[in-house]
Every structure is written in structure tokens, then in C-alpha cells.
Design a protein around this motif. Structure first.
Motif, PDB file in Angstrom:
ATOM      1  N   PHE A   1       1.088  -1.049   0.072  1.00 54.31           N
ATOM      2  CA  PHE A   1       0.106   0.166   0.205  1.00 54.31           C
ATOM      3  C   PHE A   1       0.606   0.732   0.082  1.00 54.31           C
ATOM      4  O   PHE A   1       0.973   2.582  -1.403  1.00 54.31           O
ATOM      5  N   LEU A   2       1.885   1.147   0.746  1.00 55.58           N
ATOM      6  CA  LEU A   2       2.686   2.611   0.951  1.00 55.58           C
ATOM      7  C   LEU A   2       3.314   2.772   0.604  1.00 55.58           C
ATOM      8  O   LEU A   2       4.122   4.033   0.319  1.00 55.58           O
ATOM      9  N   VAL A   3       3.617   1.346   0.049  1.00 52.18           N
ATOM     10  CA  VAL A   3       5.092   1.357  -0.401  1.00 52.18           C
ATOM     11  C   VAL A   3       5.230   1.344  -1.968  1.00 52.18           C
ATOM     12  O   VAL A   3       5.318   0.480  -2.704  1.00 52.18           O
ATOM     13  N   THR A   4       5.089   2.493  -2.464  1.00 47.85           N
ATOM     14  CA  THR A   4       4.323   2.918  -4.457  1.00 47.85           C
ATOM     15  C   THR A   4       5.459   2.723  -4.654  1.00 47.85           C
ATOM     16  O   THR A   4       7.014   3.096  -4.141  1.00 47.85           O
ATOM     17  N   PRO A   5       5.780   2.655  -6.031  1.00 45.02           N
ATOM     18  CA  PRO A   5       6.873   2.515  -7.090  1.00 45.02           C
ATOM     19  C   PRO A   5       8.032   4.014  -6.537  1.00 45.02           C
ATOM     20  O   PRO A   5       9.247   3.982  -6.967  1.00 45.02           O
TER      21      PRO A   5
END
Length: 303
Positions: A251-255
Motif C-alpha cells: 500500500f504505502l511503498v509505492t513505486p
């Protein structure tokens, strides 16, 4: 706080786990503790408690002094009359670390626990041994990388009046948003533990602050600035091994966040930890515990 008022049960933390209450400023911070040796501190985020770490905690018995606190206003910690902004949380947490005189600390952090843990590390670099990051609030997030329903929910929460109705009055942040952020929905029994500290609208009043402070597209600037203050330490702490666990779909670790971390954070290893959404302590406790063990080997080998 008496035993009868506990909302965080001990049974899943391990046979020797115990409740500890520490006076901090004008209130108290509760934590679950087991073992001895160098401290391993587990920091949760919004809107959970130390209970979220129980399965990871139990898998690390014998690895050190395990300590899982409830942030101020959460779990079994006190509810002082404060604004519950990030700097407020850091002030109470920093005092708690000082009161317990925690040194040579391995931080195991998720959500806002990461923002606060890294902030503490940047202010006390001589007391940090290693850092494990899982689904961290660590950098401003671009809305284009987030699910559209979540972006719309954030807009609702940030709207005066509508946000209070959603989070405080109707309790939908806890009963709808929270369960949806697990890969497998929590059991009724587990969900009841997460809900237990917040039975009334009055008890939920401060819960709106964390979601309103999530930095998205540069807003709010106070959160962006809070995280920016940590960047120098993250980029220069070559002597502190760090592990960032990624999850699918996550969720929070986007590209964008992942690329920034790889390019910026010193002594960082990135590892795929399997399937998970946001509350990955429930989804992948063994992978997180294994990551802590490996991180401790790296830290001890670097001495």
C-alpha cells in the motif's frame, strides 16, 4: 491502569510477556515487554496498538529485550489533552525512550511508527543499532499511486464536519477502513481488540488526526516537513543497517517511494516479504521476524 481495564491481551505475545506502564510527561505510556538484552522496539501506527505486533513479537522471544509500546492516545496508553500532531507523539515517545534509558535499539516500525521511529533515530543516532521498515510512512506520497477509493476517503476525512462524522461519530474508519487494510480480514475476536480502546465518540476524537496528517501530494505541509527532517540521517547513517520489506500488493511503498528509498537511504537492503497489504504484521509475521533476525546479524557483524 488496573489489569481489569487492559484492552491489549498478553496471551499471544508469549508466555513471559508482561504489561508495563511508564509515567511520561503528564500521562503514561503502556508497553508489552519480554526478555532481556539489547532492546528491540516495535512501533505501530494508526489506528492500531501494540497488539498488532504480537505474532512477530512471539517469534522473536530470546532475541533481545522485546518492547512493544502503545503510542500516546492508543491501546492502553493515556489520553492527555493534546492535539495528537506528529510532534506531540514524538515528544511523548522521546520522553518514554529516555525514561527507560533505551540504547543500542533495533527499531521495527510500520505506518506512523516509522515516521516517529526514524525521527527519534535522527535525534539520537548514537542509540540506534538497526532499523526494519514495513509499510512505513516515510515520504510524501503521490495520489496517482494510491487506490482511488482511498484517495476519495482521504478527501472525505479532510473535509471539516464530514471527516468528524466518518471517523468519530459513525466510527467508519475503525469498522470499514481498518479491516480493509489486511490481506485476510481479522477475526471478530481480533477486530474487537483493535476497537476496544475507542468505544465512544469522545474516545475517538483524536483518531482523525493521523489520517488527516498522511502526506499526499505535499499536503499537509507540516507532515512533509516532519519527514523531511529525517532525510539527512537516513542518507548518512551508513553504520546503521536498515531493511525495507515490500509486500504484494502492499500500500504505502509505492513505486515512487521505493525508488526514493533505494536512491536515498544509506545501508539499505530491500526484500520481498510476500503477500500483504498494509497491516502486514498480521499477514506475514514470520517474514518480518526473519527480517529482524537477519538485520541483527548484519548489525552485530558490523561491530
Amino acid at each position: 491502569m488496573t489489569e481489569a481495564l487492559r484492552t491489549v491481551p498478553l496471551d499471544e505475545f508469549g508466555p513471559d510477556a508482561r504489561h508495563v506502564d511508564t509515567t511520561v510527561l503528564d500521562s503514561q505510556i503502556h508497553h508489552v515487554e519480554s526478555g532481556d538484552g539489547d532492546p528491540i522496539v516495535f512501533l505501530h501506527g494508526s489506528p492500531t496498538s501494540s497488539y498488532l505486533w504480537r505474532h512477530v513479537f512471539a517469534r522473536l522471544i530470546g532475541r533481545g529485550r522485546l518492547i512493544a509500546p502503545d503510542l500516546i492516545g492508543f491501546g492502553d496508553s493515556g489520553r492527555p489533552d493534546i492535539a495528537y500532531e506528529l510532534d506531540d507523539h514524538l515528544r511523548y515517545l522521546e520522553t518514554w525512550f529516555d525514561t527507560l534509558d533505551l540504547r543500542n535499539v533495533t527499531l521495527v516500525v510500520q505506518d506512523y511508527g516509522a515516521a516517529l521511529g526514524v525521527a527519534w533515530a535522527s535525534r539520537h543516532p548514537d542509540r540506534v543499532k538497526a532499523v526494519l521498515l514495513a509499510e512505513p510512512v516515510i515520504r510524501d506520497i503521490e495520489s496517482k499511486d494510491l487506490p482511488e477509493p482511498f484517495v476519495q476517503a482521504q478527501l472525505l476525512i479532510r473535509t471539516p464536519g464530514d471527516g468528524e462524522k466518518f471517523v468519530v461519530d459513525d466510527n467508519l474508519f475503525l469498522t470499514q477502513v481498518l479491516p480493509g487494510a489486511f490481506l485476510t480480514a481479522p477475526s471478530d475476536e481480533s477486530l474487537a481488540v483493535y476497537l476496544a480502546p475507542f468505544p465512544t465518540a469522545d474516545s475517538r476524537g483524536h483518531l482523525i488526526t493521523f489520517p488527516r496528517n498522511l502526506p499526499i501530494d505535499g499536503v499537509p505541509a507540516t507532515s512533509v516537513d516532519f519527514l523531511e527532517r529525517n532525510v539527512e540521517w537516513l542518507a548518512t547513517s551508513n553504520d546503521v543497517p536498515k531493511l525495507l520489506l515490500t509486500f504484494e500488493p502492499g500500500f504505502l511503498v509505492t513505486p515512487g517511494i521505493l525508488a526514493w528509498a533505494k536512491a536515498t537511504v544509506a545501508a539499505l537492503e530491500v526484500r520481498d516479504a510476500g503477500a500483504g497489504v498494509h497491516f502486514v504484521q498480521e499477514d506475514q509475521p514470520q517474514a518480518i521476524a526473519d527480517g529482524v533476525v537477519d538485520l541483527l546479524r548484519r548489525a552485530d557483524g558490523a561491530r
